[in-house]
Design a protein around this motif. Structure first.
Motif, short mmCIF file in Angstrom:
data_model
loop_
_atom_site.label_atom_id
_atom_site.label_comp_id
_atom_site.label_asym_id
_atom_site.label_seq_id
_atom_site.Cartn_x
_atom_site.Cartn_y
_atom_site.Cartn_z
N ALA A 59 -142.62 -78.97 -97.04
CA ALA A 59 -141.66 -79.46 -97.22
C ALA A 59 -140.11 -80.95 -98.41
CB ALA A 59 -140.52 -80.03 -95.68
N HIS B 274 -138.28 -80.12 -101.93
CA HIS B 274 -136.90 -80.04 -101.58
C HIS B 274 -136.85 -80.66 -103.52
CE1 HIS B 274 -133.85 -82.05 -100.78
NE2 HIS B 274 -133.99 -83.31 -100.84
N VAL C 18 -137.91 -73.37 -94.52
CA VAL C 18 -137.88 -72.83 -95.77
C VAL C 18 -137.74 -70.73 -95.54
CG1 VAL C 18 -139.56 -74.80 -96.23
CG2 VAL C 18 -139.91 -72.36 -95.08
N LEU D 44 -135.90 -74.54 -99.68
CA LEU D 44 -135.86 -74.82 -97.97
C LEU D 44 -134.67 -73.60 -98.36
CD1 LEU D 44 -135.31 -78.53 -98.62
CD2 LEU D 44 -136.99 -77.25 -97.47
#
Length: 116
Positions: free
Chosen positions: A19, A23, A57, A70
């Motif tokens: 994640a 990002h 996601v 994301l």
């Protein structure tokens, strides 16, 4: 998405690293995440499936490649949590190390090669 759901998704270090790298990089192929995190493709795919099913996601097939990013409709507070985690001492060290491995990849799927 509620905080309990988000923190359960991010409670695993592999999912958290995925994640945070997504990002930072905005969009990555499974093979890029595999290289950056130094983990097997089945393990990365399993964790990405959990993140996708959890709404964190979104995936997109481009030819033979599957790219992740994301989810674009995440609430602002989720993005703030990811920003804070990435700026933490652990986040900085981990994401920077993952990013260096990603940058060292000699062949990365490009939009042209992915059939998009």
């Amino acid at each position: 998405m509620n905080p309990e759901h988000l923190f359960k998704l991010l409670s695993d270090p592999t999912r958290l690293r995925c994640a945070l790298l997504l990002h930072r990089e905005l969009s990555l192929c499974v093979c890029e995440l595999t290289e950056a995190l130094e983990l097997s493709q089945p393990k990365i795919s399993r964790h990405l499936a959990m993140l996708r099913e959890g709404g964190l996601v979104q995936d997109e097939r481009r030819g033979q490649w599957v790219h992740y990013r994301l989810h674009p409709s995440l609430p602002g507070w989720v993005v703030e949590v990811l920003d804070s985690a990435r700026r933490s001492d652990w986040g900085e060290l981990t994401v920077n190390a993952d990013g260096r491995r990603l940058a060292a990849m000699t062949i990365r799927p490009s939009i042209e090669r992915c059939g998009a």
